[in-house]
Design a protein around this motif. Sequence first.
Motif, PDB file in Angstrom:
ATOM      1  N   ARG A   1       8.866 -16.995  -2.405  1.00 46.89           N
ATOM      2  CA  ARG A   1       9.664 -18.059  -2.693  1.00 46.89           C
ATOM      3  C   ARG A   1       9.211 -19.179  -3.410  1.00 46.89           C
ATOM      4  O   ARG A   1       9.870 -19.973  -4.103  1.00 46.89           O
ATOM      5  N   GLY A   2       7.863 -19.275  -3.499  1.00 47.53           N
ATOM      6  CA  GLY A   2       7.102 -20.310  -4.538  1.00 47.53           C
ATOM      7  C   GLY A   2       6.777 -19.517  -5.824  1.00 47.53           C
ATOM      8  O   GLY A   2       6.088 -20.476  -6.545  1.00 47.53           O
ATOM      9  N   GLY A   3       7.102 -18.403  -6.320  1.00 44.78           N
ATOM     10  CA  GLY A   3       6.504 -17.704  -7.250  1.00 44.78           C
ATOM     11  C   GLY A   3       7.385 -18.495  -8.551  1.00 44.78           C
ATOM     12  O   GLY A   3       8.450 -18.794  -8.314  1.00 44.78           O
ATOM     13  N   PHE A   4       7.043 -18.377  -9.791  1.00 42.68           N
ATOM     14  CA  PHE A   4       7.503 -18.960 -10.752  1.00 42.68           C
ATOM     15  C   PHE A   4       8.890 -18.226 -11.520  1.00 42.68           C
ATOM     16  O   PHE A   4       9.512 -18.930 -12.097  1.00 42.68           O
ATOM     17  N   ASP A   5       8.694 -16.857 -10.924  1.00 39.68           N
ATOM     18  CA  ASP A   5      10.154 -16.072 -11.561  1.00 39.68           C
ATOM     19  C   ASP A   5      10.900 -16.012 -10.451  1.00 39.68           C
ATOM     20  O   ASP A   5      11.926 -15.262 -10.254  1.00 39.68           O
ATOM     21  N   ARG A   6      10.922 -17.166  -9.315  1.00 33.14           N
ATOM     22  CA  ARG A   6      12.167 -16.946  -7.971  1.00 33.14           C
ATOM     23  C   ARG A   6      13.562 -17.180  -8.664  1.00 33.14           C
ATOM     24  O   ARG A   6      14.437 -17.048  -7.991  1.00 33.14           O
TER      25      ARG A   6
ATOM     26  N   THR B   1      15.120 -15.629 -10.854  1.00 32.41           N
ATOM     27  CA  THR B   1      15.486 -14.410 -11.158  1.00 32.41           C
ATOM     28  C   THR B   1      15.983 -13.550 -10.201  1.00 32.41           C
ATOM     29  O   THR B   1      16.475 -12.578 -10.275  1.00 32.41           O
ATOM     30  N   TYR B   2      15.562 -13.934  -8.842  1.00 34.35           N
ATOM     31  CA  TYR B   2      15.860 -13.168  -7.779  1.00 34.35           C
ATOM     32  C   TYR B   2      17.393 -13.505  -7.269  1.00 34.35           C
ATOM     33  O   TYR B   2      17.796 -14.548  -7.573  1.00 34.35           O
ATOM     34  N   PRO B   3      18.307 -12.352  -6.754  1.00 34.71           N
ATOM     35  CA  PRO B   3      19.560 -12.669  -6.313  1.00 34.71           C
ATOM     36  C   PRO B   3      19.168 -13.742  -5.068  1.00 34.71           C
ATOM     37  O   PRO B   3      18.437 -13.716  -4.263  1.00 34.71           O
ATOM     38  N   ARG B   4      20.575 -14.528  -5.117  1.00 33.15           N
ATOM     39  CA  ARG B   4      20.500 -15.632  -3.862  1.00 33.15           C
ATOM     40  C   ARG B   4      20.382 -14.904  -2.464  1.00 33.15           C
ATOM     41  O   ARG B   4      19.702 -15.286  -1.636  1.00 33.15           O
ATOM     42  N   GLN B   5      20.766 -13.590  -2.326  1.00 34.38           N
ATOM     43  CA  GLN B   5      20.669 -13.024  -0.963  1.00 34.38           C
ATOM     44  C   GLN B   5      19.314 -12.667  -0.519  1.00 34.38           C
ATOM     45  O   GLN B   5      18.868 -12.580   0.515  1.00 34.38           O
ATOM     46  N   ALA B   6      18.351 -12.426  -1.609  1.00 30.27           N
ATOM     47  CA  ALA B   6      16.903 -12.211  -1.383  1.00 30.27           C
ATOM     48  C   ALA B   6      16.094 -13.489  -1.128  1.00 30.27           C
ATOM     49  O   ALA B   6      15.304 -13.413  -0.317  1.00 30.27           O
ATOM     50  N   ILE B   7      16.619 -14.542  -1.771  1.00 25.61           N
ATOM     51  CA  ILE B   7      15.852 -15.688  -1.598  1.00 25.61           C
ATOM     52  C   ILE B   7      16.263 -16.572  -0.357  1.00 25.61           C
ATOM     53  O   ILE B   7      15.304 -16.875   0.553  1.00 25.61           O
ATOM     54  N   TYR B   8      17.625 -16.343   0.079  1.00 17.91           N
ATOM     55  CA  TYR B   8      18.102 -16.891   1.441  1.00 17.91           C
ATOM     56  C   TYR B   8      18.744 -15.825   2.135  1.00 17.91           C
ATOM     57  O   TYR B   8      19.856 -15.960   2.228  1.00 17.91           O
ATOM     58  N   PRO B   9      18.132 -14.965   2.649  1.00 19.20           N
ATOM     59  CA  PRO B   9      18.834 -13.964   3.331  1.00 19.20           C
ATOM     60  C   PRO B   9      19.480 -14.556   4.886  1.00 19.20           C
ATOM     61  O   PRO B   9      19.083 -15.260   5.443  1.00 19.20           O
ATOM     62  N   THR B  10      20.707 -14.022   5.026  1.00 26.94           N
ATOM     63  CA  THR B  10      21.219 -14.225   6.312  1.00 26.94           C
ATOM     64  C   THR B  10      21.197 -12.978   7.176  1.00 26.94           C
ATOM     65  O   THR B  10      20.953 -11.955   6.583  1.00 26.94           O
ATOM     66  N   GLY B  11      21.629 -13.150   8.378  1.00 25.03           N
ATOM     67  CA  GLY B  11      21.493 -11.862   9.039  1.00 25.03           C
ATOM     68  C   GLY B  11      22.356 -10.892   8.768  1.00 25.03           C
ATOM     69  O   GLY B  11      21.976  -9.537   8.766  1.00 25.03           O
ATOM     70  N   ASN B  12      23.655 -11.189   8.162  1.00 22.32           N
ATOM     71  CA  ASN B  12      24.641 -10.226   7.759  1.00 22.32           C
ATOM     72  C   ASN B  12      23.953  -9.533   6.518  1.00 22.32           C
ATOM     73  O   ASN B  12      24.105  -8.498   6.354  1.00 22.32           O
ATOM     74  N   SER B  13      23.486 -10.155   5.283  1.00 23.67           N
ATOM     75  CA  SER B  13      22.987  -9.592   4.329  1.00 23.67           C
ATOM     76  C   SER B  13      21.799  -8.627   4.794  1.00 23.67           C
ATOM     77  O   SER B  13      21.630  -7.737   3.878  1.00 23.67           O
ATOM     78  N   LEU B  14      20.768  -9.082   5.641  1.00 17.72           N
ATOM     79  CA  LEU B  14      19.920  -8.354   6.065  1.00 17.72           C
ATOM     80  C   LEU B  14      20.290  -6.942   6.697  1.00 17.72           C
ATOM     81  O   LEU B  14      19.687  -5.897   6.202  1.00 17.72           O
ATOM     82  N   ARG B  15      21.060  -7.122   7.519  1.00 14.89           N
ATOM     83  CA  ARG B  15      21.661  -5.699   8.121  1.00 14.89           C
ATOM     84  C   ARG B  15      22.715  -5.016   7.058  1.00 14.89           C
ATOM     85  O   ARG B  15      22.090  -3.600   6.851  1.00 14.89           O
ATOM     86  N   LEU B  16      23.007  -5.484   5.929  1.00 14.82           N
ATOM     87  CA  LEU B  16      23.862  -4.581   4.901  1.00 14.82           C
ATOM     88  C   LEU B  16      22.683  -3.990   4.129  1.00 14.82           C
ATOM     89  O   LEU B  16      22.690  -2.737   3.893  1.00 14.82           O
ATOM     90  N   ALA B  17      21.603  -4.775   3.716  1.00 15.24           N
ATOM     91  CA  ALA B  17      20.553  -4.214   2.824  1.00 15.24           C
ATOM     92  C   ALA B  17      19.828  -3.031   3.705  1.00 15.24           C
ATOM     93  O   ALA B  17      19.545  -2.076   3.177  1.00 15.24           O
ATOM     94  N   GLN B  18      19.310  -3.229   4.972  1.00 10.92           N
ATOM     95  CA  GLN B  18      18.790  -2.212   5.734  1.00 10.92           C
ATOM     96  C   GLN B  18      19.600  -1.055   5.953  1.00 10.92           C
ATOM     97  O   GLN B  18      19.069   0.092   6.014  1.00 10.92           O
ATOM     98  N   ALA B  19      20.966  -1.229   6.195  1.00 10.48           N
ATOM     99  CA  ALA B  19      21.750  -0.031   6.358  1.00 10.48           C
ATOM    100  C   ALA B  19      21.867   0.904   4.769  1.00 10.48           C
ATOM    101  O   ALA B  19      21.906   1.985   5.022  1.00 10.48           O
ATOM    102  N   VAL B  20      21.783   0.037   3.781  1.00 11.71           N
ATOM    103  CA  VAL B  20      21.799   0.782   2.366  1.00 11.71           C
ATOM    104  C   VAL B  20      20.574   1.630   2.472  1.00 11.71           C
ATOM    105  O   VAL B  20      20.590   2.933   2.162  1.00 11.71           O
ATOM    106  N   VAL B  21      19.501   1.159   3.043  1.00 12.06           N
ATOM    107  CA  VAL B  21      17.965   1.946   2.828  1.00 12.06           C
ATOM    108  C   VAL B  21      18.146   2.996   4.086  1.00 12.06           C
ATOM    109  O   VAL B  21      17.696   4.109   3.610  1.00 12.06           O
ATOM    110  N   THR B  22      18.677   2.823   5.193  1.00 11.39           N
ATOM    111  CA  THR B  22      18.835   3.778   6.088  1.00 11.39           C
ATOM    112  C   THR B  22      19.707   5.156   5.655  1.00 11.39           C
ATOM    113  O   THR B  22      19.419   6.084   6.003  1.00 11.39           O
ATOM    114  N   GLU B  23      20.950   5.041   4.895  1.00  9.79           N
ATOM    115  CA  GLU B  23      21.643   5.738   4.379  1.00  9.79           C
ATOM    116  C   GLU B  23      21.286   6.715   3.265  1.00  9.79           C
ATOM    117  O   GLU B  23      21.753   7.760   3.004  1.00  9.79           O
TER     118      GLU B  23
END
Length: 119
Positions: A56-61, A63-85
């Motif tokens: 979060r303190g990096g100079f290239d922050r 360029t990250y998607p907002r879901q990666a910088i400020y993850p919510t519970g729903n976006s985390l579950r969605l991302a981890q479900a993609v990995v699991t599948e």
Amino acid sequence: MIMMKKTILAAIVAAATFGVVSAQAATYVEAGGWTPREILFGKQYNGNVTAIRVDRGGFDRHTYPRQAIYPTGNSLRLAQAVVTEDPSLVAALQVRGIAQHNVLWVQTALNGGKIVYYR
């Protein structure tokens, strides 16, 4: 004659040092460390996956998607479900030493590969 003695002494010291280093390297490899092939040519990761550590303190922050910088519970579950599948994605993360619960967001690149943002 003195130069020859110095050369022989240097060769003996080099051989002893190489023996100690190679013994330590063999112990490291046996303990699950890098192999000589990985040392020479680099670690081979499962292809088509790019892993980006989100700082979060990096100079290239910006360029990250907002879901990666400020993850919510729903976006985390969605991302981890993609990995699991996707078993190949799970294997790629294991090779890199990234735990599945550290995944913040997963994107699909234009070439079909995956971009994984993690902490």
